[in-house]
Design a protein around this motif. Structure first.
Motif, PDB file in Angstrom:
ATOM      1  N   THR A  39       0.837  -1.206   0.000  1.00  0.00           N
ATOM      2  CA  THR A  39       0.000   0.000   0.000  1.00  0.00           C
ATOM      3  C   THR A  39       0.869   1.253   0.000  1.00  0.00           C
ATOM      4  O   THR A  39       0.466   2.293  -0.532  1.00  0.00           O
ATOM      5  CB  THR A  39      -0.951   0.001   1.209  1.00  0.00           C
ATOM      6  OG1 THR A  39      -0.205  -0.200   2.416  1.00  0.00           O
ATOM      7  CG2 THR A  39      -1.983  -1.114   1.093  1.00  0.00           C
ATOM      8  N   ASP A  43       0.738   4.492  -2.616  1.00  0.00           N
ATOM      9  CA  ASP A  43       0.867   5.916  -2.278  1.00  0.00           C
ATOM     10  C   ASP A  43       1.948   6.584  -3.127  1.00  0.00           C
ATOM     11  O   ASP A  43       1.781   7.721  -3.590  1.00  0.00           O
ATOM     12  CB  ASP A  43       1.209   6.082  -0.796  1.00  0.00           C
ATOM     13  CG  ASP A  43       0.059   5.683   0.122  1.00  0.00           C
ATOM     14  OD1 ASP A  43      -1.100   5.663  -0.342  1.00  0.00           O
ATOM     15  OD2 ASP A  43       0.330   5.383   1.305  1.00  0.00           O
ATOM     16  N   GLY A 202      -5.585  -5.647  -1.174  1.00  0.00           N
ATOM     17  CA  GLY A 202      -5.754  -4.283  -0.690  1.00  0.00           C
ATOM     18  C   GLY A 202      -5.422  -3.186  -1.679  1.00  0.00           C
ATOM     19  O   GLY A 202      -5.659  -2.009  -1.380  1.00  0.00           O
ATOM     20  N   ILE A 203      -4.876  -3.513  -2.851  1.00  0.00           N
ATOM     21  CA  ILE A 203      -4.499  -2.463  -3.792  1.00  0.00           C
ATOM     22  C   ILE A 203      -5.730  -1.833  -4.442  1.00  0.00           C
ATOM     23  O   ILE A 203      -5.860  -0.612  -4.523  1.00  0.00           O
ATOM     24  CB  ILE A 203      -3.522  -3.003  -4.858  1.00  0.00           C
ATOM     25  CG1 ILE A 203      -2.258  -3.548  -4.205  1.00  0.00           C
ATOM     26  CG2 ILE A 203      -3.177  -1.909  -5.858  1.00  0.00           C
ATOM     27  CD1 ILE A 203      -1.494  -2.539  -3.378  1.00  0.00           C
ATOM     28  N   SER A 205      -8.922  -1.838  -3.382  1.00  0.00           N
ATOM     29  CA  SER A 205      -9.702  -1.080  -2.402  1.00  0.00           C
ATOM     30  C   SER A 205      -8.955   0.172  -1.965  1.00  0.00           C
ATOM     31  O   SER A 205      -9.571   1.218  -1.716  1.00  0.00           O
ATOM     32  CB  SER A 205     -10.036  -1.959  -1.192  1.00  0.00           C
ATOM     33  OG  SER A 205      -8.855  -2.407  -0.552  1.00  0.00           O
ATOM     34  N   GLY A 206      -7.619   0.077  -1.913  1.00  0.00           N
ATOM     35  CA  GLY A 206      -6.829   1.248  -1.571  1.00  0.00           C
ATOM     36  C   GLY A 206      -6.974   2.346  -2.606  1.00  0.00           C
ATOM     37  O   GLY A 206      -7.046   3.540  -2.270  1.00  0.00           O
ATOM     38  N   LYS A 209     -10.448   4.138  -2.315  1.00  0.00           N
ATOM     39  CA  LYS A 209     -10.594   5.064  -1.184  1.00  0.00           C
ATOM     40  C   LYS A 209      -9.543   6.169  -1.171  1.00  0.00           C
ATOM     41  O   LYS A 209      -9.613   7.080  -0.336  1.00  0.00           O
ATOM     42  CB  LYS A 209     -10.521   4.270   0.122  1.00  0.00           C
ATOM     43  CG  LYS A 209     -11.619   3.237   0.270  1.00  0.00           C
ATOM     44  CD  LYS A 209     -11.413   2.365   1.510  1.00  0.00           C
ATOM     45  CE  LYS A 209     -12.476   1.280   1.609  1.00  0.00           C
ATOM     46  NZ  LYS A 209     -12.247   0.382   2.766  1.00  0.00           N
ATOM     47  N   HIS A 210      -8.565   6.102  -2.047  1.00  0.00           N
ATOM     48  CA  HIS A 210      -7.419   7.016  -1.973  1.00  0.00           C
ATOM     49  C   HIS A 210      -7.838   8.462  -2.229  1.00  0.00           C
ATOM     50  O   HIS A 210      -8.481   8.777  -3.231  1.00  0.00           O
ATOM     51  CB  HIS A 210      -6.361   6.599  -2.998  1.00  0.00           C
ATOM     52  CG  HIS A 210      -4.987   7.031  -2.632  1.00  0.00           C
ATOM     53  ND1 HIS A 210      -4.584   8.351  -2.625  1.00  0.00           N
ATOM     54  CD2 HIS A 210      -3.894   6.319  -2.227  1.00  0.00           C
ATOM     55  CE1 HIS A 210      -3.331   8.423  -2.253  1.00  0.00           C
ATOM     56  NE2 HIS A 210      -2.877   7.207  -2.011  1.00  0.00           N
TER      57      HIS A 210
END
Length: 469
Positions: A39, A43, A202-203, A205-206, A209-210
């Motif tokens: 994650t 970013d 998680g990528i 969904s990340g 929501k980012h």
């Protein structure tokens, strides 16, 4: 075994969360290992895209057009390699993989040619009012496993043509050609313009929501699209969602089964039926029902199944085991409910997720194979006697991506096509997508459109310039 890397800010980067295997669905062997992004790397990719956006948003239309043309040239120069990767990780026959690469090249060039004109609403002695289209920022692209190269191009090219930057996340089942595509793009693009992160933990969904991502464009299932929509609410991301379909085709009594059987088969079983806009339910008038079923079965049994790299193969495997199991389950349920299997109907023995093209007759609405999207090499053929009833049954679905009418009477067919609840209605065809025609669904098939002028505008916001002279 070839090594693949993430691309962040123009640089090849190893996945901080390790790697995972990518399988060839024709023999279940490992094609390559794919890097698993963390994650924190997501970013970093968003930050790189944001930094590039600071200047790219002000780039000229000429510069953007030229970049897309340069990218198309680079894809073309690497066409053989990309087609090979598509076959190995997705399973489709080589001729179809080559068509996918060719389509990606053509679509990139067509997107380069799109214009973003300024609309003038008023121009008088005292006032001029203009509408400009401005890019949104960082676009997150989440793509599926059925057309992994083509759909990545559909997402990425209009985003950068309209002045945005991109973070791409392909399906973990078919990430390799998208990784290679982004690597190719970065040979000619500014650093950070197009970044790619891979991984199933998680990528996605990340990204949804980012806070640094201003738009998500997603092609895939309706349940995943609903999850994306919920996650996007916090910063009111723009969304383009091209979701599941269960497209109905209606064959009118004046149609000639011998003349249309090949067209119906090819648009029902395109990519082994693993295409959102495939024809997935066929309603045939009672007067020609048996002949239509017979002609479709004749085309089905002529197909040659096998590894897409082998010469003469016309039909590949289902891409993954879960989809293979679902298709098998739906056919068995139809059989248990009295349906007649005219071709196929049983998986092939041995390695690989091979299921032959299957025509199912004597089946109707209320059966799982009709009501659910099979997304595989099976076509249920449903009998009707009243056209109004056929239209009603075709529309009795919570999804509405495409539909079609098959007839010798174009006027009559057009009238019926206009009654179908779907984003695109074809006459004497199905599943044909064009770079200049907007494509999208209604109901639970999502919202927003791709392609053409309307599709390009989905990546922009309107700004009114109100000038008092």
């Amino acid at each position: 075994m070839q090594t693949y890397s993430l691309i962040i800010n123009g640089q090849k980067v190893a996945g901080e969360a390790g790697s995972f295997d990518v399988l060839n669905p024709a023999n279940e062997t490992v094609v390559a290992q794919c890097p698993q992004a963390s994650t924190a790397q997501l970013d970093e990719a968003v930050a790189a895209a944001q930094a590039c956006y600071e200047s790219w948003q002000y780039s000229s239309h000429e510069a953007r057009k030229q970049l897309l043309l340069d990218i198309a040239d680079r894809i073309e120069a690497n066409a053989s390699e990309l087609a090979q990767i598509v076959v190995e990780e997705q399973g489709k026959p080589m001729f179809l993989a080559q068509a996918e690469v060719g389509g990606a090249i053509a679509w990139t060039r067509a997107t380069a040619d799109l214009e973003m004109p300024v609309d003038v609403l008023e121009d008088t002695d005292t006032k001029r009012v203009e509408v400009h289209r401005k890019p949104l920022g960082v676009v997150g692209s989440i793509t599926p496993w059925n057309w992994p190269l083509m759909i990545a191009v559909w997402h990425i090219m209009p985003a950068i043509r309209s002045g945005n930057t991109v973070v791409s996340k392909p399906s973990g089942l078919t990430p390799l050609n998208t990784l290679r595509l982004v690597e190719i793009i970065n040979e000619v693009a500014p650093a950070g313009l197009v970044n790619i992160v891979t991984g199933e933990s998680g990528i996605g969904s990340g990204m949804t929501k980012h806070q640094g991502i201003r738009k998500i464009v997603f092609t895939g299932s309706t349940p995943t699209g609903q999850t994306i929509m919920r996650g996007a609410a916090d910063n009111l991301k723009r969304l383009t969602l091209e979701l599941g379909g269960n497209d109905a085709g209606i064959v009118l009594p004046d149609a000639d089964p011998a003349a249309i059987a090949e067209g119906i088969f090819q648009t029902s079983f395109l990519n082994m039926g693993q295409t959102c806009a495939c024809l997935k339910r066929l309603y045939v008038h009672d007067s020609i029902y048996e002949e239509m079923c017979e002609k479709l079965a004749e085309v089905a049994v002529q197909q040659t199944l096998g590894n897409g790299l082998n010469e003469g193969v016309t039909f590949g495997p289902i891409q993954n085991k879960d989809q293979f199991n679902l298709v098998s389950e739906l056919v068995e349920d139809a059989r248990a409910n009295g349906a007649r299997i005219l071709s196929g109907g049983e998986p092939l023995d041995g390695k690989g997720y091979f299921y032959p093209p299957t025509i199912v007759a004597d089946i109707s609405d209320g059966t799982r194979l009709v009501d659910e999207e099979q997304f595989g090499p099976v076509l249920p053929v449903i009998r009707y006697s009243d056209i109004d009833d056929a239209v009603k049954r075709a529309n009795a679905s919570d999804v509405g991506l495409g539909g079609s009418v098959w007839s010798a009477d174009i006027t009559k067919a057009a009238e019926i096509a206009g009654r179908l609840e779907c984003g695109t209605a074809w006459i004497n065809g199905h599943a044909e997508l064009l770079p200049y025609a907007p494509f999208g669904g209604c109901k639970m098939s999502g919202f927003g459109v791709e392609f053409g002028q309307e599709g390009l505008m989905e990546y922009t916001s309107a700004q009114v310039i109100n000038i008092n002279k």
